[in-house]
Design a protein around this motif. Structure first.
Motif, short mmCIF file in Angstrom:
data_model
loop_
_atom_site.label_atom_id
_atom_site.label_comp_id
_atom_site.label_asym_id
_atom_site.label_seq_id
_atom_site.Cartn_x
_atom_site.Cartn_y
_atom_site.Cartn_z
N VAL A 173 0.84 -1.20 0.00
CA VAL A 173 0.00 0.00 0.00
C VAL A 173 0.88 1.25 0.00
N ALA A 174 1.87 1.27 0.88
CA ALA A 174 2.78 2.42 0.95
C ALA A 174 3.55 2.60 -0.35
N LEU A 175 4.03 1.49 -0.92
CA LEU A 175 4.76 1.57 -2.18
C LEU A 175 3.84 1.99 -3.33
N GLY A 176 2.57 1.57 -3.25
CA GLY A 176 1.60 1.98 -4.27
C GLY A 176 1.39 3.48 -4.28
N ILE A 177 1.29 4.08 -3.09
CA ILE A 177 1.16 5.53 -3.00
C ILE A 177 2.41 6.21 -3.53
N ALA A 178 3.58 5.66 -3.18
CA ALA A 178 4.85 6.23 -3.66
C ALA A 178 4.92 6.17 -5.18
N ARG A 179 4.41 5.09 -5.76
CA ARG A 179 4.44 4.95 -7.22
C ARG A 179 3.56 6.02 -7.88
N ILE A 180 2.37 6.26 -7.32
CA ILE A 180 1.47 7.29 -7.88
C ILE A 180 2.13 8.67 -7.77
N VAL A 181 2.69 8.96 -6.61
CA VAL A 181 3.36 10.26 -6.41
C VAL A 181 4.52 10.41 -7.39
N SER A 182 5.26 9.33 -7.62
CA SER A 182 6.38 9.36 -8.56
C SER A 182 5.91 9.71 -9.97
N ILE A 212 -4.73 11.23 -2.05
CA ILE A 212 -4.85 9.83 -2.49
C ILE A 212 -5.63 9.02 -1.45
N ASP A 213 -5.32 9.24 -0.18
CA ASP A 213 -6.04 8.53 0.89
C ASP A 213 -7.52 8.87 0.88
N ARG A 214 -7.84 10.15 0.65
CA ARG A 214 -9.25 10.56 0.64
C ARG A 214 -9.99 9.97 -0.56
N ASP A 235 -5.02 27.99 -16.08
CA ASP A 235 -3.91 27.18 -16.58
C ASP A 235 -3.50 26.14 -15.52
N GLY A 236 -3.37 26.60 -14.28
CA GLY A 236 -3.01 25.69 -13.20
C GLY A 236 -4.05 24.62 -12.97
N PHE A 237 -5.33 24.99 -13.13
CA PHE A 237 -6.41 24.02 -12.95
C PHE A 237 -6.33 22.92 -14.01
N ALA A 238 -5.98 23.33 -15.25
CA ALA A 238 -5.84 22.35 -16.33
C ALA A 238 -4.69 21.38 -16.03
N LYS A 239 -3.60 21.91 -15.48
CA LYS A 239 -2.46 21.05 -15.12
C LYS A 239 -2.84 20.12 -13.96
N ALA A 240 -3.57 20.67 -13.00
CA ALA A 240 -3.99 19.86 -11.85
C ALA A 240 -4.92 18.74 -12.30
N ARG A 241 -5.74 19.01 -13.30
CA ARG A 241 -6.65 17.97 -13.80
C ARG A 241 -5.85 16.81 -14.41
N LYS A 242 -4.74 17.13 -15.10
CA LYS A 242 -3.90 16.07 -15.65
C LYS A 242 -3.37 15.17 -14.54
N LEU A 243 -2.98 15.80 -13.43
CA LEU A 243 -2.48 15.04 -12.29
C LEU A 243 -3.60 14.20 -11.68
N ALA A 244 -4.78 14.79 -11.62
CA ALA A 244 -5.93 14.06 -11.08
C ALA A 244 -6.27 12.86 -11.94
N ASP A 245 -6.07 12.99 -13.26
CA ASP A 245 -6.33 11.87 -14.17
C ASP A 245 -5.37 10.71 -13.89
N ILE A 246 -4.12 11.04 -13.50
CA ILE A 246 -3.15 9.98 -13.15
C ILE A 246 -3.64 9.23 -11.91
N ILE A 247 -4.09 9.98 -10.92
CA ILE A 247 -4.60 9.36 -9.69
C ILE A 247 -5.82 8.51 -9.99
N ALA A 248 -6.72 9.05 -10.80
CA ALA A 248 -7.95 8.33 -11.14
C ALA A 248 -7.65 7.03 -11.87
N GLU A 249 -6.69 7.08 -12.78
CA GLU A 249 -6.33 5.88 -13.53
C GLU A 249 -5.72 4.82 -12.61
N GLU A 250 -4.89 5.25 -11.67
CA GLU A 250 -4.23 4.31 -10.76
C GLU A 250 -5.20 3.71 -9.76
N LEU A 251 -6.15 4.51 -9.26
CA LEU A 251 -7.06 4.05 -8.22
C LEU A 251 -8.39 3.54 -8.75
#
Length: 275
Positions: A173-182, A212-214, A235-251
């Motif tokens: 679980v801890a390594l999974g979170i680290a992988r997403i953050v990476s 990620i925990d939430r 612009d920042g919101f668009a970048k944040a959405r890309k990051l959110a898409d990574i989290i969504a795909e992983e979880l």
């Protein structure tokens, strides 16, 4: 309560069996000196004691005793005692066998000239700062006590073990979170953000873990400023959405816009590589 020695691990550490039938790892200065299996332990000599509560933990510990040299077992138990003493909250008893097994294999790899890389050292250092600090002390102690040279990557591995034991979760679980953050940090680096140990970056990584925990638990927080954030930092919101898409795909779970809004505010504080 009466305790009998099951196995002497060192002068200061023994495996014991209580009158109740439970096994425990007992610490005390000279508690194992010139002792043999079956001897009674003087309660006044005990400085620390850790119970092995589950049958699984006892079975795994008995297995490592058969496979691992006692100096490695004793030194590993001493760093576990250090972690339990300095980190708040209870520890899972599964850490004893798991960490002994890990340290033993790490030492065997070093003797063979094989070094196991840890691609998540940066992430783990800032995801689990308390555990990482204790792991630094632990690796330094193991190197001195066992006359070995464990690489810096082992600090991150030990920090992960400590965190998993504190949260009573699987190390995966801890390594999974680290992988997403990476993956998220790789995306930011590609967009020109500076990867450093600044306070803003440390705070950002800490926020990512909480986010990620939430999302995993389905308990996201409200954000009454979401519309204002979306408009002011488009612009920042668009970048944040890309990051959110990574989290969504992983979880396999969507990240709500209100969480993307908070992520946007953290992005606004991060420095660029070229400014």
């Amino acid at each position: 309560m009466e305790r009998k020695i099951v196995q002497v691990l060192s002068h200061n550490v023994v495996l014991a069996k209580l009158l109740s039938g439970n096994n425990s790892i007992v610490f005390g200065k000279g508690i194992g000196f010139k002792k043999k299996n079956g001897d009674l332990i003087d309660p006044a000599a005990i400085s620390q004691e850790f119970l092995l509560h589950t049958a699984e933990a006892i079975e795994h510990y008995q297995q490592v005793i058969k496979m691992v040299n006692f100096p490695i077992i004793a030194a590993t138990e001493e760093v576990i005692a250090l972690a339990i003493q300095k980190l708040s909250g209870p520890f899972s008893d599964t850490i004893h066998a798991a960490l002994i097994d890990h340290i033993n294999f790490a030492i065997e790899r070093i003797k063979r000239g094989i070094y196991l890389s840890n691609p998540f050292v940066f992430e783990i250092k800032y995801l689990y700062p308390e555990e990482y600090k204790i792991a630094e002390e632990a690796v330094a102690y193991l190197n001195k006590k066992l006359d070995v040279t464990l690489p810096e990557e082992e600090i991150a591995f030990l920090a992960t073990h400590f965190h998993s034991a504190r949260s009573f979760s699987d190390k995966k679980v801890a390594l999974g979170i680290a992988r997403i953050v990476s993956k998220i940090l790789d995306q930011l680096k590609a967009e020109g953000y500076k990867m450093d140990a600044s306070f803003s970056m440390i705070r950002f990584v800490s926020h990512l873990k909480a986010l990620i925990d939430r999302v995993k638990s389905g308990k996201t927080i409200d954000n009454p400023l979401i519309e204002s954030i979306r408009e002011r930092y488009s612009d920042g919101f668009a970048k944040a959405r890309k990051l959110a898409d990574i989290i969504a795909e992983e979880l396999g779970k969507d990240v709500p816009d209100k969480e993307i809004g908070f992520l946007t505010l953290h992005l606004e504080r991060l420095p660029y590589e070229f400014q």
